[in-house]
Design an enzyme around this catalytic site. Structure first.
Site, short mmCIF file in Angstrom:
data_model
loop_
_atom_site.label_atom_id
_atom_site.label_comp_id
_atom_site.label_asym_id
_atom_site.label_seq_id
_atom_site.Cartn_x
_atom_site.Cartn_y
_atom_site.Cartn_z
CD GLU A 45 -3.56 -0.28 -0.35
OE1 GLU A 45 -4.46 0.07 0.43
OE2 GLU A 45 -2.41 -0.54 0.03
CG ASP A 56 6.40 -0.85 0.60
OD1 ASP A 56 5.53 -1.19 1.41
OD2 ASP A 56 6.18 -0.14 -0.40
#
Length: 275
Positions: A45, A56
């Site tokens: 990915e 994140d």
């Protein structure tokens, strides 16, 4: 186009590893990508770096900043994929791009067409406004580009689960926790199994689970909930960061990481020929 994560009947699981393009630097990343292919890893990915991601944690945000500081943009990432993809035997590349940072300034269909033309095997478009989803799905279908959809265990409504299942054509990314990557607790396995079962009734594409998967034990537990694959982000990115800061061989360090987290079914051995 080959399936990202072939269904297994042996209790194993597919493996997807997240990295920001440009961290490590692209020439090193090229060697790392070929190592993953030789080891039989199913999916990389690969993110087009973008700043200040709200989903994140600090590890991936630092990684994105290093890549951005190196000047890596969408065009660089697509050129990288176009260069390396023809030499891969098994590894699939799912591109993750942020709509606001990488796509918004241009017509959506043009960008989707360029992504498909690079040889990317699937696209996950991050933070796409809901009003553009229909156009996005149409553009991806016109370009013959499989897409990755996302939903959240324990948070997404039945309508969102249905939409994710209906539109996924590469794989469905089930986020095990709502929060930031690298900061999540261990998954709620009992509840997660129920969500996987619900999605399984609604889609034939593979279901991959991420967030909170750091070790082989984590991966085995998630696979035991019925997932076809696990997605590992912060733990692998941290290996890259540590190797870079210590001046070690990034590819060798990351290969050790793959060995530590891959399924124990003998499948992750070096494959240096096609097949």
């Amino acid at each position: 186009m080959a399936e990202f994560f072939p269904r297994r009947g042996d209790g194993g699981y597919g493996l997807a590893l997240f990295l920001n393009a440009g961290d490590p630097p692209l020439p090193v990343l090229e060697d790392l990508v070929h190592m993953l292919d030789e080891r039989g890893v199913e999916c990389l990915e690969l993110a087009v770096p973008f700043p200040d991601s709200v989903t994140d944690g600090p590890t991936i945000r630092r990684s994105a900043r290093r890549a951005l500081d190196a000047g890596v943009e969408l065009a660089d990432v697509l050129a990288f994929v176009e260069r390396v993809r023809p030499g891969l035997h098994r590894l699939r590349i799912a591109l993750l791009a942020d709509w606001s940072h990488s796509v918004k300034p241009r017509p959506l269909a043009d960008v989707v067409g360029e992504v498909a033309g690079s040889g990317v095997d699937g696209l996950l478009l991050h933070a796409l406004p809901p009003r553009l989803r229909t156009d996005y799905h149409a553009a991806a279908a016109d370009a013959g580009l499989p897409i990755v959809t996302t939903c959240y265990h324990g948070v997404s409504s039945p309508r969102v689960l249905d939409e994710a299942a209906a539109n996924a054509s590469a794989y469905l990314y089930l986020v095990a926790h709502y929060g930031r990557s690298g900061t999540s607790a261990a998954p709620d396995l009992a509840g997660l199994a129920g969500t996987v079962a619900t999605l399984r009734e609604r889609t034939a594409v593979p279901i991959a689970v991420g967030f909170g998967v750091r070790t082989r034990q984590d991966a085995e537990s998630v696979a035991g909930c019925g997932a076809d694959a696990v997605i590992v982000g912060s733990a692998g990115v941290a290996r890259v960061e540590n190797a870079l800061s210590a001046g070690r061989d990034v590819v060798a360090d990351f290969e050790d990481f793959v060995s530590s987290i891959a399924a124990r079914d003998g499948e992750y051995t070096q494959i240096r020929t096609g097949g």
